[in-house]
Design an enzyme around this catalytic site. Sequence first.
Site, mmCIF file in Angstrom:
data_model
loop_
_atom_site.group_PDB
_atom_site.id
_atom_site.type_symbol
_atom_site.label_atom_id
_atom_site.label_comp_id
_atom_site.label_asym_id
_atom_site.label_seq_id
_atom_site.Cartn_x
_atom_site.Cartn_y
_atom_site.Cartn_z
ATOM 1 N N HIS A 38 0.841 -1.054 0.111
ATOM 2 C CA HIS A 38 -0.006 0.046 0.010
ATOM 3 C C HIS A 38 0.749 1.419 0.037
ATOM 4 C CE1 HIS A 38 -2.671 -2.959 2.297
ATOM 5 N NE2 HIS A 38 -2.882 -3.207 1.161
ATOM 6 N N ILE A 39 1.528 1.434 -1.205
ATOM 7 C CA ILE A 39 2.357 2.873 -1.380
ATOM 8 C C ILE A 39 1.419 3.811 -1.992
ATOM 9 C CG2 ILE A 39 4.393 3.497 -2.402
ATOM 10 C CD1 ILE A 39 5.615 0.937 -2.094
#
Length: 587
Positions: A516-517
Amino acid sequence: MKALPPVDVVIVGGGWTGLLMAKELGTRTSLSVVVLERGALRKTEDYGDDMDELDYTIRLRMMQDASRETVTLRHDMSQRALPLRQHGSFLPGSGVGGAGEHWSAVCPRFLPDCFELLSRTAEKYGAARLPEDHSIQDWGVTYDELEAHYTRADLLLGLSGKAGNIRGKQIEGGNIFEGWRSAEYPTPPTKVPYFSSMFAEATKSLGYHPYPVPAATTSRAYTNPDGVSRAGCTYCGYCETFGCMIGAKSQPTNTLLPVIEKRKNVSIRSGAWVRRIAHDAPENKGRARGVIYIDAHGKEVFQPAELIFLASWTLNNTRLLLLSGIGEAYDPATGRGTVGRNLTHQVTFSAATAFFEKPLNRFMGSGASGMMFSDLDGDLIDHSGLPFLRGGTLNARSARSLPISECGVVPKSVKATWGSEWKKAALHYYDRTGRIGFSGEHLAYKGNYMDLDPTYKDGFGDPLLRLTLDWRENERKMAEYATAKAVEIAREMGAKEVNPFPGLRSYDATRYQSSHIQGGTIMGTVPDRSVLNPYLQHWHVSNLFVLGASAFPQNAAANPTPTILALTYRTADAVIDRYLKNPSALA
Protein backbone atom coordinates in the site's frame (compact mmCIF):
# COMPACT_ATOMS: atom_id res chain seq x y z
CA MET A 1 7.29 3.21 -35.12
CA LYS A 2 4.01 1.71 -36.30
CA ALA A 3 0.88 3.86 -35.83
CA LEU A 4 -2.30 1.92 -35.10
CA PRO A 5 -5.84 3.02 -36.00
CA PRO A 6 -7.20 5.50 -33.42
CA VAL A 7 -9.51 4.40 -30.60
CA ASP A 8 -11.69 6.43 -28.29
CA VAL A 9 -10.09 5.36 -25.01
CA VAL A 10 -6.78 3.86 -23.93
CA ILE A 11 -6.40 2.55 -20.37
CA VAL A 12 -2.86 1.83 -19.20
CA GLY A 13 -2.98 -1.01 -16.68
CA GLY A 14 -5.34 -3.95 -16.23
CA GLY A 15 -5.77 -4.05 -12.43
CA TRP A 16 -8.68 -2.98 -10.25
CA THR A 17 -8.92 0.61 -11.48
CA GLY A 18 -8.18 -0.06 -15.14
CA LEU A 19 -10.67 -2.90 -15.50
CA LEU A 20 -13.34 -1.10 -13.45
CA MET A 21 -13.07 1.94 -15.71
CA ALA A 22 -13.12 -0.34 -18.77
CA LYS A 23 -16.24 -2.04 -17.43
CA GLU A 24 -18.02 1.25 -16.75
CA LEU A 25 -17.14 2.78 -20.13
CA GLY A 26 -17.75 -0.47 -21.99
CA THR A 27 -21.21 -1.07 -20.55
CA ARG A 28 -22.48 2.52 -20.31
CA THR A 29 -21.15 3.95 -23.62
CA SER A 30 -20.37 2.80 -27.14
CA LEU A 31 -16.79 4.07 -26.99
CA SER A 32 -14.00 1.85 -28.29
CA VAL A 33 -11.80 0.99 -25.29
CA VAL A 34 -8.35 -0.62 -25.30
CA VAL A 35 -6.70 -1.81 -22.08
CA LEU A 36 -2.91 -2.15 -22.26
CA GLU A 37 -1.38 -4.57 -19.74
CA ARG A 38 2.30 -5.49 -19.89
CA GLY A 39 1.82 -8.77 -18.02
CA ALA A 40 0.02 -11.94 -19.05
CA LEU A 41 -3.67 -12.71 -19.29
CA ARG A 42 -5.17 -14.61 -16.35
CA LYS A 43 -8.40 -16.37 -15.42
CA THR A 44 -9.64 -18.21 -12.33
CA GLU A 45 -8.86 -21.60 -13.87
CA ASP A 46 -5.18 -20.59 -14.08
CA TYR A 47 -4.97 -20.84 -10.28
CA GLY A 48 -5.85 -24.53 -10.04
CA ASP A 49 -2.25 -25.42 -9.12
CA ASP A 50 -1.38 -22.36 -7.06
CA MET A 51 -1.16 -23.96 -3.59
CA ASP A 52 2.60 -23.92 -4.09
CA GLU A 53 4.13 -21.70 -1.42
CA LEU A 54 7.64 -22.00 -2.83
CA ASP A 55 6.56 -20.80 -6.27
CA TYR A 56 4.08 -18.09 -5.27
CA THR A 57 5.24 -16.79 -1.88
CA ILE A 58 9.00 -17.37 -1.96
CA ARG A 59 9.72 -17.01 -5.69
CA LEU A 60 6.89 -14.46 -6.15
CA ARG A 61 5.48 -15.83 -9.40
CA MET A 62 2.73 -13.17 -9.62
CA MET A 63 4.94 -10.13 -9.04
CA GLN A 64 6.76 -7.75 -11.36
CA ASP A 65 10.14 -9.05 -12.52
CA ALA A 66 12.69 -7.00 -10.58
CA SER A 67 15.42 -7.97 -13.05
CA ARG A 68 13.58 -6.07 -15.82
CA GLU A 69 12.32 -3.10 -13.84
CA THR A 70 12.78 -2.07 -10.24
CA VAL A 71 13.17 1.12 -8.22
CA THR A 72 16.06 2.67 -6.38
CA LEU A 73 15.87 3.73 -2.73
CA ARG A 74 17.59 6.16 -0.42
CA HIS A 75 16.58 7.53 2.97
CA ASP A 76 17.36 11.19 2.30
CA MET A 77 18.71 13.54 -0.37
CA SER A 78 22.31 13.27 0.88
CA GLN A 79 22.52 9.58 -0.07
CA ARG A 80 23.00 7.83 -3.39
CA ALA A 81 20.05 5.58 -4.14
CA LEU A 82 20.64 1.90 -4.87
CA PRO A 83 18.42 -0.51 -6.83
CA LEU A 84 16.17 -2.98 -5.03
CA ARG A 85 17.20 -6.27 -6.63
CA GLN A 86 14.34 -8.25 -5.12
CA HIS A 87 10.94 -7.36 -3.71
CA GLY A 88 10.73 -7.11 0.06
CA SER A 89 8.77 -4.27 1.64
CA PHE A 90 6.10 -4.25 -1.09
CA LEU A 91 4.94 -6.63 -3.82
CA PRO A 92 3.82 -5.02 -7.10
CA GLY A 93 1.71 -7.41 -9.12
CA SER A 94 2.05 -8.21 -12.80
CA GLY A 95 -0.45 -9.45 -15.36
CA VAL A 96 -4.15 -8.84 -15.83
CA GLY A 97 -5.61 -8.15 -12.39
CA GLY A 98 -2.33 -6.75 -11.06
CA ALA A 99 -1.92 -6.64 -7.28
CA GLY A 100 -5.68 -7.24 -7.00
CA GLU A 101 -5.02 -10.90 -7.78
CA HIS A 102 -2.57 -11.61 -4.96
CA TRP A 103 -4.02 -9.35 -2.26
CA SER A 104 -5.30 -10.53 1.13
CA ALA A 105 -8.71 -8.86 0.49
CA VAL A 106 -8.89 -6.80 3.71
CA CYS A 107 -11.40 -4.04 2.88
CA PRO A 108 -12.12 -1.35 5.49
CA ARG A 109 -13.09 2.19 4.49
CA PHE A 110 -11.09 5.27 5.41
CA LEU A 111 -12.27 7.30 8.38
CA PRO A 112 -14.15 10.46 7.31
CA ASP A 113 -11.54 12.85 8.70
CA CYS A 114 -8.79 11.29 6.55
CA PHE A 115 -10.09 13.28 3.58
CA GLU A 116 -9.82 16.59 5.46
CA LEU A 117 -6.73 15.77 7.47
CA LEU A 118 -4.93 19.10 7.29
CA SER A 119 -7.90 21.32 8.11
CA ARG A 120 -9.31 19.11 10.87
CA THR A 121 -5.97 18.51 12.59
CA ALA A 122 -5.00 22.18 12.48
CA GLU A 123 -8.42 23.17 13.77
CA LYS A 124 -8.23 20.82 16.76
CA TYR A 125 -4.56 21.01 17.75
CA GLY A 126 -3.26 24.10 15.98
CA ALA A 127 -0.98 24.23 12.95
CA ALA A 128 2.09 24.34 15.19
CA ARG A 129 1.38 20.76 16.36
CA LEU A 130 1.92 19.37 12.85
CA PRO A 131 5.40 17.97 12.08
CA GLU A 132 7.74 20.73 10.91
CA ASP A 133 8.42 19.18 7.49
CA HIS A 134 4.93 17.83 6.83
CA SER A 135 3.29 17.98 3.42
CA ILE A 136 -0.23 17.05 4.53
CA GLN A 137 -3.21 18.40 2.59
CA ASP A 138 -6.94 17.87 2.20
CA TRP A 139 -8.12 15.73 -0.69
CA GLY A 140 -10.73 17.99 -2.26
CA VAL A 141 -13.42 15.37 -1.75
CA THR A 142 -15.22 14.36 1.46
CA TYR A 143 -16.35 11.05 2.88
CA ASP A 144 -19.99 12.09 2.45
CA GLU A 145 -19.39 12.66 -1.27
CA LEU A 146 -17.79 9.22 -1.58
CA GLU A 147 -20.18 7.14 0.54
CA ALA A 148 -22.49 6.15 -2.31
CA HIS A 149 -19.47 5.09 -4.36
CA TYR A 150 -18.09 3.11 -1.42
CA THR A 151 -21.41 1.27 -1.32
CA ARG A 152 -21.16 0.49 -5.05
CA ALA A 153 -17.70 -0.97 -4.39
CA ASP A 154 -19.09 -3.07 -1.51
CA LEU A 155 -21.72 -4.54 -3.81
CA LEU A 156 -19.24 -5.10 -6.63
CA LEU A 157 -16.95 -7.12 -4.36
CA GLY A 158 -19.65 -8.75 -2.23
CA LEU A 159 -17.90 -7.61 0.93
CA SER A 160 -18.36 -9.72 4.04
CA GLY A 161 -18.59 -7.93 7.37
CA LYS A 162 -20.74 -6.31 10.01
CA ALA A 163 -21.74 -2.65 9.83
CA GLY A 164 -21.24 -0.55 12.94
CA ASN A 165 -22.81 2.70 11.73
CA ILE A 166 -25.81 2.71 9.39
CA ARG A 167 -26.92 6.27 8.67
CA GLY A 168 -25.57 7.45 12.02
CA LYS A 169 -26.99 4.63 14.16
CA GLN A 170 -24.27 2.69 15.97
CA ILE A 171 -24.64 -1.09 15.85
CA GLU A 172 -23.05 -3.44 18.37
CA GLY A 173 -20.69 -5.99 16.84
CA GLY A 174 -19.55 -3.76 14.00
CA ASN A 175 -17.05 -0.92 13.89
CA ILE A 176 -18.90 1.77 15.81
CA PHE A 177 -16.17 4.29 14.92
CA GLU A 178 -16.52 3.97 11.15
CA GLY A 179 -18.06 6.58 8.88
CA TRP A 180 -21.76 6.18 8.27
CA ARG A 181 -22.91 3.52 5.83
CA SER A 182 -26.05 3.59 3.77
CA ALA A 183 -26.52 -0.18 4.07
CA GLU A 184 -25.34 -3.36 5.78
CA TYR A 185 -22.51 -5.38 4.18
CA PRO A 186 -23.67 -7.49 1.20
CA THR A 187 -22.71 -10.75 2.94
CA PRO A 188 -22.24 -11.75 6.62
CA PRO A 189 -18.79 -11.84 8.25
CA THR A 190 -16.41 -14.67 7.44
CA LYS A 191 -15.84 -17.37 10.04
CA VAL A 192 -13.61 -16.33 12.93
CA PRO A 193 -10.39 -18.33 13.48
CA TYR A 194 -9.55 -19.54 16.98
CA PHE A 195 -6.69 -17.06 17.54
CA SER A 196 -8.92 -14.21 16.36
CA SER A 197 -11.69 -15.22 18.79
CA MET A 198 -9.16 -15.15 21.64
CA PHE A 199 -8.14 -11.67 20.51
CA ALA A 200 -11.77 -10.52 20.46
CA GLU A 201 -12.44 -11.75 23.99
CA ALA A 202 -9.26 -10.17 25.34
CA THR A 203 -9.80 -6.81 23.69
CA LYS A 204 -13.40 -6.65 24.90
CA SER A 205 -12.22 -7.26 28.45
CA LEU A 206 -9.77 -4.37 28.05
CA GLY A 207 -12.55 -2.03 26.93
CA TYR A 208 -12.00 -2.07 23.17
CA HIS A 209 -14.63 -2.67 20.47
CA PRO A 210 -13.54 -5.56 18.20
CA TYR A 211 -15.36 -6.39 14.98
CA PRO A 212 -14.92 -8.84 12.07
CA VAL A 213 -12.34 -7.78 9.48
CA PRO A 214 -14.16 -6.45 6.38
CA ALA A 215 -13.37 -9.04 3.74
CA ALA A 216 -13.59 -9.18 -0.05
CA THR A 217 -13.39 -12.95 0.36
CA THR A 218 -17.09 -13.69 0.46
CA SER A 219 -18.49 -15.75 3.35
CA ARG A 220 -21.08 -17.38 1.11
CA ALA A 221 -22.04 -17.63 -2.56
CA TYR A 222 -22.80 -14.19 -3.95
CA THR A 223 -24.02 -12.59 -7.18
CA ASN A 224 -23.18 -8.92 -7.65
CA PRO A 225 -25.23 -6.23 -9.48
CA ASP A 226 -23.37 -7.00 -12.73
CA GLY A 227 -24.64 -10.58 -12.56
CA VAL A 228 -21.24 -12.07 -11.70
CA SER A 229 -21.52 -15.03 -9.33
CA ARG A 230 -18.75 -16.23 -7.03
CA ALA A 231 -18.44 -19.07 -4.52
CA GLY A 232 -18.12 -18.70 -0.77
CA CYS A 233 -14.77 -19.11 0.97
CA THR A 234 -13.50 -22.59 1.92
CA TYR A 235 -10.83 -21.17 4.29
CA CYS A 236 -7.90 -22.98 2.67
CA GLY A 237 -5.46 -20.31 3.86
CA TYR A 238 -3.90 -19.60 0.45
CA CYS A 239 -4.82 -15.95 -0.18
CA GLU A 240 -1.99 -13.45 0.13
CA THR A 241 0.48 -13.83 -2.80
CA PHE A 242 -1.94 -16.34 -4.39
CA GLY A 243 -4.89 -16.19 -6.75
CA CYS A 244 -8.07 -17.88 -5.55
CA MET A 245 -8.70 -21.18 -7.30
CA ILE A 246 -12.47 -21.11 -6.67
CA GLY A 247 -13.03 -17.39 -7.10
CA ALA A 248 -14.21 -16.73 -3.53
CA LYS A 249 -11.66 -13.94 -3.14
CA SER A 250 -12.79 -10.99 -5.23
CA GLN A 251 -10.18 -10.30 -7.90
CA PRO A 252 -10.32 -8.20 -11.08
CA THR A 253 -10.24 -11.36 -13.20
CA ASN A 254 -13.27 -12.96 -11.52
CA THR A 255 -15.25 -9.79 -10.78
CA LEU A 256 -14.68 -7.42 -13.72
CA LEU A 257 -13.25 -9.51 -16.54
CA PRO A 258 -16.41 -11.65 -17.01
CA VAL A 259 -18.35 -8.46 -17.81
CA ILE A 260 -15.66 -6.94 -20.03
CA GLU A 261 -15.27 -10.11 -22.08
CA LYS A 262 -18.89 -9.77 -23.25
CA ARG A 263 -18.35 -6.25 -24.61
CA LYS A 264 -17.23 -6.03 -28.24
CA ASN A 265 -16.17 -2.42 -27.75
CA VAL A 266 -13.54 -3.36 -25.10
CA SER A 267 -10.31 -5.24 -25.81
CA ILE A 268 -7.31 -6.15 -23.65
CA ARG A 269 -3.80 -6.31 -25.11
CA SER A 270 -1.35 -8.17 -22.91
CA GLY A 271 2.41 -7.91 -23.25
CA ALA A 272 2.06 -4.17 -23.92
CA TRP A 273 4.80 -2.22 -22.11
CA VAL A 274 3.83 1.46 -22.18
CA ARG A 275 6.85 3.78 -22.24
CA ARG A 276 5.40 7.22 -22.94
CA ILE A 277 2.22 9.24 -23.15
CA ALA A 278 2.41 11.36 -26.29
CA HIS A 279 1.09 14.87 -25.77
CA ASP A 280 1.06 18.38 -27.14
CA ALA A 281 2.79 21.27 -25.45
CA PRO A 282 0.79 23.08 -22.73
CA GLU A 283 0.48 26.17 -24.91
CA ASN A 284 -1.39 23.99 -27.44
CA LYS A 285 -4.07 23.14 -24.85
CA GLY A 286 -1.91 20.32 -23.50
CA ARG A 287 -3.83 17.47 -25.14
CA ALA A 288 -2.65 13.86 -24.83
CA ARG A 289 -2.57 12.24 -28.26
CA GLY A 290 -2.04 8.60 -27.36
CA VAL A 291 0.51 6.20 -25.91
CA ILE A 292 3.74 4.65 -27.17
CA TYR A 293 4.37 1.08 -26.12
CA ILE A 294 6.41 -2.01 -26.90
CA ASP A 295 4.10 -4.82 -27.99
CA ALA A 296 4.34 -8.53 -27.25
CA HIS A 297 6.60 -8.98 -30.29
CA GLY A 298 9.07 -6.32 -29.20
CA LYS A 299 7.88 -3.72 -31.72
CA GLU A 300 7.33 -0.08 -30.81
CA VAL A 301 3.83 1.11 -31.68
CA PHE A 302 1.79 4.26 -31.24
CA GLN A 303 -1.83 3.96 -30.19
CA PRO A 304 -3.73 7.22 -30.79
CA ALA A 305 -6.69 7.91 -28.49
CA GLU A 306 -9.04 10.74 -27.58
CA LEU A 307 -9.12 9.89 -23.87
CA ILE A 308 -6.39 8.31 -21.74
CA PHE A 309 -6.58 6.74 -18.29
CA LEU A 310 -3.36 5.96 -16.47
CA ALA A 311 -4.29 3.04 -14.19
CA SER A 312 -1.09 1.20 -13.35
CA TRP A 313 0.36 0.78 -9.86
CA THR A 314 1.34 3.84 -7.77
CA LEU A 315 5.02 3.80 -8.67
CA ASN A 316 4.40 3.08 -12.35
CA ASN A 317 1.82 5.88 -12.65
CA THR A 318 4.29 8.38 -11.27
CA ARG A 319 7.20 7.14 -13.37
CA LEU A 320 5.22 7.26 -16.60
CA LEU A 321 4.27 10.91 -16.04
CA LEU A 322 7.89 11.75 -15.29
CA LEU A 323 9.18 9.87 -18.35
CA SER A 324 6.56 11.56 -20.52
CA GLY A 325 7.43 15.04 -19.28
CA ILE A 326 3.83 15.73 -18.24
CA GLY A 327 3.83 18.23 -15.40
CA GLU A 328 6.74 19.56 -13.38
CA ALA A 329 8.78 17.13 -11.30
CA TYR A 330 8.72 17.89 -7.58
CA ASP A 331 11.86 19.47 -6.12
CA PRO A 332 11.94 19.31 -2.29
CA ALA A 333 14.72 21.88 -2.14
CA THR A 334 12.56 24.59 -3.68
CA GLY A 335 9.08 23.18 -3.10
CA ARG A 336 8.33 23.62 -6.81
CA GLY A 337 6.67 20.99 -8.92
CA THR A 338 4.04 18.41 -8.09
CA VAL A 339 4.84 15.10 -9.85
CA GLY A 340 6.40 12.74 -7.30
CA ARG A 341 5.21 14.56 -4.15
CA ASN A 342 3.89 12.96 -0.97
CA LEU A 343 5.28 9.44 -1.16
CA THR A 344 3.76 7.41 1.69
CA HIS A 345 3.73 3.75 2.71
CA GLN A 346 1.30 2.29 5.25
CA VAL A 347 2.94 1.78 8.67
CA THR A 348 2.39 -1.96 9.07
CA PHE A 349 4.11 -4.47 11.34
CA SER A 350 3.53 -7.36 13.74
CA ALA A 351 3.23 -5.39 16.98
CA ALA A 352 3.32 -8.50 19.16
CA THR A 353 4.16 -12.10 18.30
CA ALA A 354 2.48 -14.26 20.92
CA PHE A 355 3.32 -17.87 21.82
CA PHE A 356 0.74 -20.17 23.42
CA GLU A 357 0.53 -23.59 25.05
CA LYS A 358 -2.39 -24.81 22.91
CA PRO A 359 -2.39 -25.26 19.10
CA LEU A 360 -4.26 -22.53 17.23
CA ASN A 361 -5.17 -24.34 13.97
CA ARG A 362 -3.93 -21.22 12.21
CA PHE A 363 -3.54 -22.99 8.85
CA MET A 364 -7.32 -22.60 8.45
CA GLY A 365 -8.69 -19.25 7.37
CA SER A 366 -8.26 -16.63 4.69
CA GLY A 367 -6.21 -13.50 4.20
CA ALA A 368 -9.01 -11.37 5.64
CA SER A 369 -10.65 -13.67 8.19
CA GLY A 370 -10.15 -12.37 11.70
CA MET A 371 -10.96 -9.61 14.16
CA MET A 372 -9.73 -6.04 14.55
CA PHE A 373 -10.54 -2.86 16.44
CA SER A 374 -10.39 0.83 15.58
CA ASP A 375 -10.41 2.48 19.02
CA LEU A 376 -6.87 3.81 18.40
CA ASP A 377 -7.37 4.79 14.76
CA GLY A 378 -7.16 8.29 13.30
CA ASP A 379 -7.97 10.90 15.93
CA LEU A 380 -10.40 8.74 17.90
CA ILE A 381 -8.21 9.18 20.97
CA ASP A 382 -7.11 12.62 22.16
CA HIS A 383 -3.53 13.22 21.05
CA SER A 384 -3.03 16.36 23.13
CA GLY A 385 -0.80 14.52 25.60
CA LEU A 386 0.72 12.01 23.17
CA PRO A 387 4.03 12.44 21.30
CA PHE A 388 2.46 11.68 17.91
CA LEU A 389 -0.56 12.41 15.73
CA ARG A 390 -3.05 9.94 14.24
CA GLY A 391 -3.05 6.19 14.80
CA GLY A 392 -4.19 2.87 13.41
CA THR A 393 -5.88 -0.48 13.96
CA LEU A 394 -4.79 -3.66 15.73
CA ASN A 395 -5.89 -7.01 14.35
CA ALA A 396 -5.58 -10.77 14.66
CA ARG A 397 -5.91 -12.61 11.35
CA SER A 398 -4.91 -15.98 9.93
CA ALA A 399 -2.99 -14.38 7.05
CA ARG A 400 0.56 -15.43 6.12
CA SER A 401 0.47 -18.61 8.20
CA LEU A 402 2.12 -20.88 5.63
CA PRO A 403 4.73 -23.45 6.74
CA ILE A 404 7.79 -22.27 4.78
CA SER A 405 7.28 -18.58 5.45
CA GLU A 406 6.41 -18.94 9.12
CA CYS A 407 8.42 -21.96 10.24
CA GLY A 408 11.23 -20.85 12.52
CA VAL A 409 9.40 -18.15 14.46
CA VAL A 410 10.28 -18.91 18.08
CA PRO A 411 10.16 -17.00 21.38
CA LYS A 412 13.23 -15.15 22.62
CA SER A 413 13.67 -17.73 25.36
CA VAL A 414 14.90 -20.13 22.67
CA LYS A 415 18.55 -19.14 22.43
CA ALA A 416 19.58 -21.53 19.67
CA THR A 417 19.38 -20.19 16.11
CA TRP A 418 20.08 -23.52 14.38
CA GLY A 419 20.49 -27.23 15.17
CA SER A 420 18.28 -29.77 16.92
CA GLU A 421 17.12 -27.47 19.73
CA TRP A 422 16.03 -24.78 17.28
CA LYS A 423 14.32 -27.34 14.99
CA LYS A 424 12.38 -28.79 17.91
CA ALA A 425 11.23 -25.33 19.00
CA ALA A 426 10.33 -24.29 15.46
CA LEU A 427 8.11 -27.34 14.98
CA HIS A 428 6.55 -26.98 18.42
CA TYR A 429 5.66 -23.30 18.03
CA TYR A 430 4.55 -23.28 14.39
CA ASP A 431 0.89 -23.79 15.31
CA ARG A 432 1.20 -22.07 18.69
CA THR A 433 2.20 -18.66 17.35
CA GLY A 434 -0.13 -15.76 16.62
CA ARG A 435 0.63 -12.25 15.40
CA ILE A 436 -1.18 -9.12 16.52
CA GLY A 437 -0.77 -6.80 13.58
CA PHE A 438 -0.83 -3.01 13.45
CA SER A 439 -1.76 -0.87 10.44
CA GLY A 440 -1.17 2.83 10.90
CA GLU A 441 -1.30 6.12 9.04
CA HIS A 442 1.75 7.53 7.32
CA LEU A 443 1.78 11.30 7.16
CA ALA A 444 3.17 13.03 4.09
CA TYR A 445 6.51 14.82 4.40
CA LYS A 446 8.35 17.21 2.09
CA GLY A 447 11.41 14.94 2.01
CA ASN A 448 9.55 11.73 1.03
CA TYR A 449 9.09 11.78 -2.73
CA MET A 450 9.78 10.13 -6.11
CA ASP A 451 11.85 11.24 -9.08
CA LEU A 452 13.88 9.70 -11.91
CA ASP A 453 17.18 8.14 -10.92
CA PRO A 454 20.17 9.86 -12.60
CA THR A 455 22.25 6.66 -12.74
CA TYR A 456 20.23 3.46 -13.09
CA LYS A 457 18.12 2.51 -16.09
CA ASP A 458 15.79 -0.29 -17.16
CA GLY A 459 16.21 -2.64 -20.12
CA PHE A 460 14.86 -0.02 -22.53
CA GLY A 461 17.38 2.58 -21.34
CA ASP A 462 14.80 4.61 -19.41
CA PRO A 463 15.69 5.91 -15.92
CA LEU A 464 14.40 3.92 -12.98
CA LEU A 465 12.12 5.56 -10.46
CA ARG A 466 13.98 6.75 -7.36
CA LEU A 467 12.30 6.65 -3.94
CA THR A 468 13.49 8.98 -1.21
CA LEU A 469 11.74 7.63 1.85
CA ASP A 470 12.21 7.31 5.58
CA TRP A 471 10.13 7.22 8.75
CA ARG A 472 9.90 10.25 11.02
CA GLU A 473 9.54 10.55 14.78
CA ASN A 474 5.74 10.70 14.47
CA GLU A 475 5.65 7.20 12.98
CA ARG A 476 8.26 5.86 15.41
CA LYS A 477 6.35 7.13 18.47
CA MET A 478 3.08 5.79 17.05
CA ALA A 479 4.71 2.37 16.60
CA GLU A 480 5.98 2.36 20.20
CA TYR A 481 2.50 3.20 21.48
CA ALA A 482 0.80 0.48 19.39
CA THR A 483 3.40 -2.12 20.38
CA ALA A 484 2.77 -1.55 24.08
CA LYS A 485 -0.98 -1.95 23.54
CA ALA A 486 -0.46 -5.16 21.53
CA VAL A 487 1.78 -6.70 24.19
CA GLU A 488 -0.86 -5.93 26.81
CA ILE A 489 -3.50 -7.65 24.67
CA ALA A 490 -1.29 -10.70 24.11
CA ARG A 491 -0.81 -11.06 27.86
CA GLU A 492 -4.57 -10.77 28.36
CA MET A 493 -5.01 -13.55 25.78
CA GLY A 494 -2.89 -15.84 27.97
CA ALA A 495 0.26 -15.90 25.88
CA LYS A 496 3.12 -17.89 27.40
CA GLU A 497 5.69 -15.55 25.89
CA VAL A 498 5.53 -12.40 23.73
CA ASN A 499 8.07 -11.01 21.27
CA PRO A 500 7.33 -7.27 20.89
CA PHE A 501 8.05 -5.37 17.70
CA PRO A 502 11.59 -3.92 18.03
CA GLY A 503 10.56 -0.52 16.70
CA LEU A 504 10.79 1.54 13.53
CA ARG A 505 14.27 2.70 12.66
CA SER A 506 15.16 3.65 9.11
CA TYR A 507 12.79 2.50 6.37
CA ASP A 508 13.61 -1.17 5.74
CA ALA A 509 13.21 -2.37 2.16
CA THR A 510 13.61 -6.03 3.18
CA ARG A 511 10.71 -6.30 5.67
CA TYR A 512 7.29 -6.70 4.09
CA GLN A 513 5.11 -3.77 5.11
CA SER A 514 2.18 -4.11 2.68
CA SER A 515 1.95 -3.11 -0.96
CA HIS A 516 0.00 0.00 0.00
CA ILE A 517 2.19 2.76 -1.39
CA GLN A 518 0.57 6.10 -2.11
CA GLY A 519 1.32 9.46 -3.69
CA GLY A 520 3.22 10.84 -6.65
CA THR A 521 0.25 12.05 -8.70
CA ILE A 522 -1.79 13.46 -5.83
CA MET A 523 -5.23 15.05 -6.06
CA GLY A 524 -6.17 18.42 -4.62
CA THR A 525 -8.00 21.69 -5.12
CA VAL A 526 -5.19 23.81 -6.59
CA PRO A 527 -2.74 22.92 -9.38
CA ASP A 528 0.36 24.30 -7.64
CA ARG A 529 0.02 21.65 -4.90
CA SER A 530 -1.46 18.71 -6.80
CA VAL A 531 -1.25 16.87 -10.12
CA LEU A 532 -4.94 16.01 -10.38
CA ASN A 533 -8.19 17.78 -9.63
CA PRO A 534 -10.76 16.09 -7.34
CA TYR A 535 -12.10 14.05 -10.29
CA LEU A 536 -8.61 12.60 -10.94
CA GLN A 537 -8.30 14.66 -14.11
CA HIS A 538 -4.88 16.10 -14.87
CA TRP A 539 -4.87 19.84 -14.22
CA HIS A 540 -3.01 20.69 -17.43
CA VAL A 541 -3.91 17.80 -19.78
CA SER A 542 -7.68 17.64 -19.70
CA ASN A 543 -8.08 14.35 -21.59
CA LEU A 544 -5.74 12.51 -19.19
CA PHE A 545 -7.01 10.92 -15.96
CA VAL A 546 -4.86 9.10 -13.39
CA LEU A 547 -6.53 6.39 -11.28
CA GLY A 548 -5.42 4.58 -8.16
CA ALA A 549 -3.56 5.20 -4.92
CA SER A 550 -0.98 7.46 -6.59
CA ALA A 551 -3.71 10.12 -6.25
CA PHE A 552 -3.82 9.88 -2.42
CA PRO A 553 -2.29 12.98 -0.75
CA GLN A 554 -1.34 10.80 2.24
CA ASN A 555 -2.01 7.33 3.54
CA ALA A 556 -4.71 6.38 6.04
CA ALA A 557 -4.41 3.36 8.35
CA ALA A 558 -6.99 1.36 6.37
CA ASN A 559 -6.11 -0.61 3.26
CA PRO A 560 -6.64 1.46 0.09
CA THR A 561 -8.67 -0.74 -2.28
CA PRO A 562 -12.24 0.34 -1.31
CA THR A 563 -11.22 4.00 -1.56
CA ILE A 564 -9.48 3.39 -4.90
CA LEU A 565 -12.64 1.78 -6.28
CA ALA A 566 -14.92 4.50 -4.87
CA LEU A 567 -12.82 7.24 -6.49
CA THR A 568 -12.79 5.32 -9.78
CA TYR A 569 -16.59 5.05 -9.76
CA ARG A 570 -16.82 8.78 -9.07
CA THR A 571 -14.46 9.57 -11.94
CA ALA A 572 -16.34 7.25 -14.29
CA ASP A 573 -19.61 9.06 -13.52
CA ALA A 574 -18.02 12.46 -14.12
CA VAL A 575 -16.51 11.36 -17.43
CA ILE A 576 -19.67 9.69 -18.74
CA ASP A 577 -22.19 12.23 -17.47
CA ARG A 578 -20.20 15.43 -17.99
CA TYR A 579 -16.87 15.17 -19.81
CA LEU A 580 -18.09 13.23 -22.85
CA LYS A 581 -20.83 15.80 -23.38
CA ASN A 582 -18.38 18.70 -23.08
CA PRO A 583 -14.70 17.64 -23.16
CA SER A 584 -13.11 20.14 -20.81
CA ALA A 585 -11.92 20.55 -17.25
CA LEU A 586 -14.28 19.02 -14.66
CA ALA A 587 -13.09 21.22 -11.80
